[in-house]
Write an enzyme that holds these catalytic residues in place. Structure first.
Site, PDB file in Angstrom:
ATOM      1  CB  THR A   1      -0.942   0.018   1.215  1.00  0.00           C
ATOM      2  OG1 THR A   1      -0.179   0.014   2.418  1.00  0.00           O
ATOM      3  CG2 THR A   1      -1.871  -1.183   1.205  1.00  0.00           C
ATOM      4  CG  ASP A   2      -0.938   4.718  -1.869  1.00  0.00           C
ATOM      5  OD1 ASP A   2      -1.712   4.620  -0.879  1.00  0.00           O
ATOM      6  OD2 ASP A   2      -1.333   5.062  -2.989  1.00  0.00           O
ATOM      7  CG  MET A   3       2.691   7.875   1.958  1.00  0.00           C
ATOM      8  SD  MET A   3       3.481   9.480   1.760  1.00  0.00           S
ATOM      9  CE  MET A   3       2.877  10.336   3.201  1.00  0.00           C
TER      10      MET A   3
END
Length: 129
Positions: free
Chosen positions: A14-16
Site C-alpha cells: 500500500t501507499d501513504m
C-alpha cells in the site's frame, strides 16, 4: 482456459493513502501469469535452455477501476484472448469478490538470448489453442 490466483494485500503493498500502490497490480498479474504457466506444465527454465527463448511482456493496457486496500482478499483471473505464432494476448482481471478492481490486456512475445523476437514454441502454441 481460465486461471484464478488468490492474492492477499499486505501492508507493504500500500501507499501513504492505505491503498494498493498502482504498480503493484502489475506484480500481481505477473505472479498470476507465472502460476498459470507453471500449472500448464510449461517449464520456463527448460524453454530457455532447450528452445533458446523466454517470454517477455510486449504491451500492457491497464485500467484501474476501484482501489484495493490493506488486507483485502483479491483474485487474479487470467484468460487467453489470442494465440498466434508470435504472440499471446491475455486478459487479466483483479477482483475483490464480484467487484472489478483492475483489468489489463497483456501481450506476451518470445525473445531469444540476443533480445530479438522469436516464434512461440510450437508445443506451447498447441497447448494454448
Amino acid at each position: 482456459m481460465a486461471h484464478a490466483f488468490p492474492i492477499r494485500v499486505y501492508y507493504e503493498d500500500t501507499d501513504m493513502a492505505g491503498i494498493v500502490y498502482y504498480a503493484n497490480y502489475l506484480k500481481y498479474i505477473e505472479r498470476a501469469r507465472s502460476d498459470w504457466v507453471r500449472g500448464l506444465g510449461i517449464d520456463q527454465n527448460a524453454m530457455r535452455r532447450e528452445d533458446g527463448v523466454v517470454f517477455a511482456v510486449r504491451r500492457v493496457e491497464a485500467d484501474y477501476h476501484h482501489p484495493a486496500k490493506f488486507d483485502d482478499e483479491l483474485v487474479v483471473n487470467t484468460t487467453v484472448v489470442t494465440v498466434t505464432g508470435a504472440r499471446l494476448v491475455m486478459e487479466q482481471k483483479v477482483l475483490r469478490g464480484d467487484e472489478l478492481v483492475f483489468s489489463a490486456q497483456v501481450t506476451i512475445v518470445c525473445i531469444n538470448d540476443t533480445g530479438q523476437p522469436a516464434r512461440l514454441p510450437a508445443n506451447i502454441r498447441l497447448m494454448l489453442h
